[in-house]
Design a protein around this motif. Structure first.
Motif, mmCIF file in Angstrom:
data_model
loop_
_atom_site.group_PDB
_atom_site.id
_atom_site.type_symbol
_atom_site.label_atom_id
_atom_site.label_comp_id
_atom_site.label_asym_id
_atom_site.label_seq_id
_atom_site.Cartn_x
_atom_site.Cartn_y
_atom_site.Cartn_z
ATOM 1 N N LEU A 182 0.838 -1.206 0.000
ATOM 2 C CA LEU A 182 0.000 0.000 0.000
ATOM 3 C C LEU A 182 0.873 1.256 0.000
ATOM 4 C CD1 LEU A 182 -2.635 -1.165 2.642
ATOM 5 C CD2 LEU A 182 -2.995 -0.909 0.186
ATOM 6 N N MET A 183 1.943 1.212 0.765
ATOM 7 C CA MET A 183 2.809 2.395 0.846
ATOM 8 C C MET A 183 3.598 2.587 -0.452
ATOM 9 S SD MET A 183 3.963 2.364 4.838
ATOM 10 C CE MET A 183 4.750 3.981 4.802
ATOM 11 N N ALA A 184 3.919 1.470 -1.109
ATOM 12 C CA ALA A 184 4.637 1.549 -2.386
ATOM 13 C C ALA A 184 3.828 2.370 -3.387
ATOM 14 C CB ALA A 184 4.892 0.149 -2.935
ATOM 15 N N TYR A 185 2.528 2.211 -3.305
ATOM 16 C CA TYR A 185 1.623 2.921 -4.201
ATOM 17 C C TYR A 185 1.775 4.440 -4.033
ATOM 18 C CZ TYR A 185 -3.095 4.151 -5.881
ATOM 19 O OH TYR A 185 -4.167 4.697 -6.524
ATOM 20 N N LYS B 229 12.839 -0.795 -13.547
ATOM 21 C CA LYS B 229 14.244 -0.973 -13.161
ATOM 22 C C LYS B 229 14.966 0.347 -12.911
ATOM 23 C CE LYS B 229 15.946 -2.019 -17.838
ATOM 24 N NZ LYS B 229 14.614 -1.840 -18.499
ATOM 25 N N LYS B 230 14.290 1.441 -13.211
ATOM 26 C CA LYS B 230 14.874 2.763 -12.874
ATOM 27 C C LYS B 230 14.793 3.018 -11.369
ATOM 28 C CE LYS B 230 15.287 5.061 -17.077
ATOM 29 N NZ LYS B 230 14.345 5.649 -18.002
ATOM 30 N N LEU B 231 14.075 2.134 -10.674
ATOM 31 C CA LEU B 231 13.905 2.293 -9.231
ATOM 32 C C LEU B 231 14.896 1.377 -8.515
ATOM 33 C CD1 LEU B 231 11.719 4.001 -7.868
ATOM 34 C CD2 LEU B 231 10.425 1.906 -7.518
ATOM 35 N N ALA B 232 15.590 1.921 -7.525
ATOM 36 C CA ALA B 232 16.452 1.076 -6.685
ATOM 37 C C ALA B 232 15.883 1.134 -5.271
ATOM 38 C CB ALA B 232 17.882 1.580 -6.712
ATOM 39 N N ILE B 233 15.393 -0.009 -4.797
ATOM 40 C CA ILE B 233 14.882 -0.061 -3.420
ATOM 41 C C ILE B 233 16.043 -0.527 -2.552
ATOM 42 C CG2 ILE B 233 13.118 -1.010 -1.901
ATOM 43 C CD1 ILE B 233 11.512 -1.679 -4.462
ATOM 44 N N GLY C 192 6.923 -6.760 -0.303
ATOM 45 C CA GLY C 192 5.700 -6.036 -0.650
ATOM 46 C C GLY C 192 5.962 -5.032 -1.759
ATOM 47 N N MET C 193 7.084 -4.322 -1.655
ATOM 48 C CA MET C 193 7.374 -3.313 -2.680
ATOM 49 C C MET C 193 7.651 -3.973 -4.025
ATOM 50 S SD MET C 193 9.197 -0.157 -0.897
ATOM 51 C CE MET C 193 8.834 0.804 -2.322
ATOM 52 N N LEU C 194 8.320 -5.115 -3.988
ATOM 53 C CA LEU C 194 8.651 -5.797 -5.243
ATOM 54 C C LEU C 194 7.419 -6.417 -5.892
ATOM 55 C CD1 LEU C 194 12.102 -7.327 -4.286
ATOM 56 C CD2 LEU C 194 11.670 -5.540 -5.984
ATOM 57 N N LYS C 195 6.386 -6.688 -5.083
ATOM 58 C CA LYS C 195 5.145 -7.179 -5.688
ATOM 59 C C LYS C 195 4.515 -6.082 -6.539
ATOM 60 C CE LYS C 195 3.626 -10.784 -2.587
ATOM 61 N NZ LYS C 195 3.551 -10.672 -1.136
ATOM 62 N N ILE C 196 4.674 -4.836 -6.113
ATOM 63 C CA ILE C 196 4.072 -3.713 -6.831
ATOM 64 C C ILE C 196 4.961 -3.265 -7.996
ATOM 65 C CG2 ILE C 196 3.280 -1.303 -6.560
ATOM 66 C CD1 ILE C 196 1.513 -3.384 -5.191
ATOM 67 N N VAL C 197 6.267 -3.268 -7.764
ATOM 68 C CA VAL C 197 7.210 -2.867 -8.837
ATOM 69 C C VAL C 197 8.217 -4.008 -9.026
ATOM 70 C CG1 VAL C 197 8.616 -0.976 -9.745
ATOM 71 C CG2 VAL C 197 7.076 -0.526 -7.848
ATOM 72 N N PRO C 198 7.805 -5.078 -9.702
ATOM 73 C CA PRO C 198 8.667 -6.259 -9.779
ATOM 74 C C PRO C 198 9.983 -6.026 -10.516
ATOM 75 C CG PRO C 198 6.574 -6.617 -10.951
ATOM 76 C CD PRO C 198 6.498 -5.259 -10.348
ATOM 77 N N GLY C 199 10.015 -4.999 -11.355
ATOM 78 C CA GLY C 199 11.254 -4.752 -12.111
ATOM 79 C C GLY C 199 12.286 -3.968 -11.320
ATOM 80 N N ALA D 4 16.285 6.269 -5.966
ATOM 81 C CA ALA D 4 16.432 5.353 -4.826
ATOM 82 C C ALA D 4 15.313 5.567 -3.809
ATOM 83 C CB ALA D 4 17.788 5.568 -4.166
ATOM 84 N N ILE D 5 14.786 4.446 -3.309
ATOM 85 C CA ILE D 5 13.871 4.507 -2.164
ATOM 86 C C ILE D 5 14.533 3.680 -1.066
ATOM 87 C CG2 ILE D 5 11.580 3.993 -1.265
ATOM 88 C CD1 ILE D 5 10.504 4.145 -4.115
#
Ligand code: URA
Length: 212
Positions: free
Chosen positions: A42-45, A73-77, A90-97, A130-131
């Protein structure tokens, strides 16, 4: 403290409800972990709300259109070990790449300085946003040290996401990294003398991994 613009309180009722369940001392390890997973989705959203979109040409069953798409893939968690790991799934479920990094720090008992014992982030950080994730922004010392280190890799932007923050941690971050926005589900009252957030939820790492 003026937290306007710099701290984003995610006050969605679903987020608040799940956080309440997690705070309860009798929540089992399994339900704590499951709730953290759901909350992270939810927070990833919210934390990705301003993600860049580009347009691609697609065919619907009826016609051709220009449709928006993201480049995950432009996102680095980047997880601050060890409790940040609980947020990754949870975050990877929302942004799997998304790409994933880890930062491990401990506090030297003599100097009280943060010492890095692990640092691995994706290549080409200058092309990524980056997050940085850690469930608790308590003193803020680890978040500040982790972000200082991550900045050496020159990401395009850095956000910090946690479940709980407190005024002391926010002030520390504000002073050290005024450019880094904080996304949190709650701002609790204060830190106690042991560095725990009150009313808080206890030790997030122990509750995720069942180590106590
Ligand atoms: N880390 C935790 O896990 N809990 C707190 O309350 C503070 C720091």
């Amino acid at each position: 403290m003026n937290t306007q613009n710099f701290v984003h309180w995610i006050d969605h009722p679903l987020v608040q409800h799940k956080l309440t369940l997690m705070r309860k001392k009798d929540a089992s390890t399994n339900s704590f972990r499951t709730l953290l997973n759901e909350l992270s989705m939810l927070m990833a959203y919210e934390v990705t709300r301003d993600m860049e979109v580009s347009y691609v040409t697609i065919e619907t069953p009826l016609e051709t259109m220009q449709a928006p798409t993201i480049d995950g893939k432009k996102l680095a968690i980047i997880s601050i070990l060890r409790a940040g790991t609980g947020i990754l799934d949870g975050m990877l479920k929302i942004v799997p790449g998304a790409r994933v990094g880890h930062v491990g720090l401990y506090r030297d008992p003599n100097t009280l300085e943060s010492v890095e014992y692990f640092f691995k982030v994706p290549q080409n950080m200058s092309e990524r946003n980056a997050i940085v994730v850690d469930p608790m922004l308590a003193t803020g010392n680890s978040a500040v040290a982790a972000i200082t280190r991550i900045k050496q890799t020159h990401p395009k932007s850095i956000k910090f996401m946690c479940l709980l923050a407190c005024p002391e941690g926010i002030a520390n971050m504000r002073e050290a990294h005024p450019d880094v926005h904080i996304y949190t589900a709650a701002i609790d009252r204060q830190l106690n003398e042991h560095g725990y957030i009150l009313p808080g939820l206890g030790d997030a790492g122990d509750r995720i991994f069942g180590t106590k």
